[in-house]
Design a protein around this motif. Structure first.
Motif, PDB file in Angstrom:
ATOM      1  N   SER A   5       0.810  -1.218   0.000  1.00 37.83           N
ATOM      2  CA  SER A   5       0.000   0.000   0.000  1.00 37.83           C
ATOM      3  C   SER A   5       0.843   1.269   0.000  1.00 37.83           C
ATOM      4  O   SER A   5       0.406   2.306  -0.458  1.00 37.83           O
ATOM      5  N   CYS A   6       2.067   1.198   0.535  1.00 36.32           N
ATOM      6  CA  CYS A   6       2.867   2.420   0.656  1.00 36.32           C
ATOM      7  C   CYS A   6       4.194   2.366  -0.093  1.00 36.32           C
ATOM      8  O   CYS A   6       4.995   3.286   0.023  1.00 36.32           O
ATOM      9  N   SER A   7       4.443   1.297  -0.837  1.00 35.75           N
ATOM     10  CA  SER A   7       5.668   1.223  -1.641  1.00 35.75           C
ATOM     11  C   SER A   7       5.440   0.289  -2.821  1.00 35.75           C
ATOM     12  O   SER A   7       4.520  -0.517  -2.827  1.00 35.75           O
ATOM     13  N   ALA A   8       6.301   0.412  -3.813  1.00 34.80           N
ATOM     14  CA  ALA A   8       6.177  -0.424  -5.012  1.00 34.80           C
ATOM     15  C   ALA A   8       6.478  -1.880  -4.675  1.00 34.80           C
ATOM     16  O   ALA A   8       7.347  -2.167  -3.856  1.00 34.80           O
ATOM     17  N   ASN A   9       5.760  -2.788  -5.315  1.00 35.58           N
ATOM     18  CA  ASN A   9       5.968  -4.214  -5.059  1.00 35.58           C
ATOM     19  C   ASN A   9       7.414  -4.642  -5.218  1.00 35.58           C
ATOM     20  O   ASN A   9       7.940  -5.401  -4.418  1.00 35.58           O
ATOM     21  N   ALA A  10       8.066  -4.146  -6.252  1.00 31.80           N
ATOM     22  CA  ALA A  10       9.438  -4.566  -6.540  1.00 31.80           C
ATOM     23  C   ALA A  10      10.437  -4.015  -5.528  1.00 31.80           C
ATOM     24  O   ALA A  10      11.529  -4.543  -5.406  1.00 31.80           O
ATOM     25  N   GLY A  11      10.077  -2.964  -4.791  1.00 30.09           N
ATOM     26  CA  GLY A  11      11.041  -2.326  -3.918  1.00 30.09           C
ATOM     27  C   GLY A  11      10.747  -2.413  -2.434  1.00 30.09           C
ATOM     28  O   GLY A  11      11.328  -1.676  -1.647  1.00 30.09           O
ATOM     29  N   ILE A  12       9.866  -3.294  -2.006  1.00 27.83           N
ATOM     30  CA  ILE A  12       9.473  -3.347  -0.599  1.00 27.83           C
ATOM     31  C   ILE A  12      10.673  -3.587   0.311  1.00 27.83           C
ATOM     32  O   ILE A  12      10.842  -2.883   1.307  1.00 27.83           O
ATOM     33  N   ALA A  13      11.527  -4.531   0.009  1.00 27.74           N
ATOM     34  CA  ALA A  13      12.676  -4.825   0.868  1.00 27.74           C
ATOM     35  C   ALA A  13      13.620  -3.635   0.944  1.00 27.74           C
ATOM     36  O   ALA A  13      14.103  -3.284   2.024  1.00 27.74           O
ATOM     37  N   GLU A  14      13.866  -2.973  -0.186  1.00 26.68           N
ATOM     38  CA  GLU A  14      14.761  -1.829  -0.205  1.00 26.68           C
ATOM     39  C   GLU A  14      14.180  -0.649   0.575  1.00 26.68           C
ATOM     40  O   GLU A  14      14.877   0.020   1.330  1.00 26.68           O
ATOM     41  N   VAL A  15      12.888  -0.391   0.392  1.00 23.69           N
ATOM     42  CA  VAL A  15      12.239   0.698   1.118  1.00 23.69           C
ATOM     43  C   VAL A  15      12.258   0.412   2.612  1.00 23.69           C
ATOM     44  O   VAL A  15      12.529   1.298   3.420  1.00 23.69           O
ATOM     45  N   ALA A  16      12.000  -0.820   3.005  1.00 21.99           N
ATOM     46  CA  ALA A  16      12.017  -1.185   4.417  1.00 21.99           C
ATOM     47  C   ALA A  16      13.403  -0.943   5.017  1.00 21.99           C
ATOM     48  O   ALA A  16      13.525  -0.427   6.125  1.00 21.99           O
ATOM     49  N   LYS A  17      14.459  -1.288   4.283  1.00 22.49           N
ATOM     50  CA  LYS A  17      15.824  -1.063   4.770  1.00 22.49           C
ATOM     51  C   LYS A  17      16.099   0.421   4.938  1.00 22.49           C
ATOM     52  O   LYS A  17      16.686   0.843   5.931  1.00 22.49           O
ATOM     53  N   GLU A  18      15.690   1.230   3.958  1.00 25.13           N
ATOM     54  CA  GLU A  18      15.902   2.676   4.042  1.00 25.13           C
ATOM     55  C   GLU A  18      15.151   3.273   5.222  1.00 25.13           C
ATOM     56  O   GLU A  18      15.696   4.096   5.952  1.00 25.13           O
ATOM     57  N   ARG A  19      13.911   2.861   5.427  1.00 21.08           N
ATOM     58  CA  ARG A  19      13.110   3.387   6.547  1.00 21.08           C
ATOM     59  C   ARG A  19      13.697   2.933   7.883  1.00 21.08           C
ATOM     60  O   ARG A  19      13.658   3.682   8.857  1.00 21.08           O
ATOM     61  N   ALA A  20      14.230   1.735   7.946  1.00 25.39           N
ATOM     62  CA  ALA A  20      14.832   1.238   9.193  1.00 25.39           C
ATOM     63  C   ALA A  20      16.070   2.068   9.545  1.00 25.39           C
ATOM     64  O   ALA A  20      16.318   2.357  10.711  1.00 25.39           O
ATOM     65  N   ARG A  21      16.848   2.428   8.547  1.00 22.46           N
ATOM     66  CA  ARG A  21      18.041   3.255   8.800  1.00 22.46           C
ATOM     67  C   ARG A  21      17.658   4.639   9.290  1.00 22.46           C
ATOM     68  O   ARG A  21      18.377   5.241  10.075  1.00 22.46           O
ATOM     69  N   GLY A  22      16.498   5.123   8.856  1.00 24.60           N
ATOM     70  CA  GLY A  22      16.057   6.455   9.225  1.00 24.60           C
ATOM     71  C   GLY A  22      15.415   6.537  10.596  1.00 24.60           C
ATOM     72  O   GLY A  22      15.206   7.615  11.122  1.00 24.60           O
ATOM     73  N   THR A  23      15.123   5.414  11.216  1.00 25.36           N
ATOM     74  CA  THR A  23      14.462   5.425  12.522  1.00 25.36           C
ATOM     75  C   THR A  23      15.405   5.130  13.645  1.00 25.36           C
ATOM     76  O   THR A  23      16.474   4.682  13.474  1.00 25.36           O
TER      77      THR A  23
END
Length: 49
Positions: A31-49
């Motif tokens: 719902s909040c990120s592209a299907n192909a990039g879920i793992a990458e987006v999750a990693k980026e968000r984890a680094r930001g928190t």
């Protein structure tokens, strides 16, 4: 039912098993990120928190 910690959308148990981090947080979903990039987006968000 598990939810995305970023947008609050419901995700399946199977999705949570695959994409949750070691603490069980789900930082991205379809719902909040592209299907192909879920793992990458999750990693980026984890680094930001």
């Amino acid at each position: 039912m598990p939810t995305c910690d970023h947008c609050g959308a419901h995700v399946s148990e199977r999705f949570a098993r695959v994409f949750a981090d070691e603490r069980g947080n789900i930082l991205a979903c379809t719902s909040c990120s592209a299907n192909a990039g879920i793992a990458e987006v999750a990693k980026e968000r984890a680094r930001g928190t």
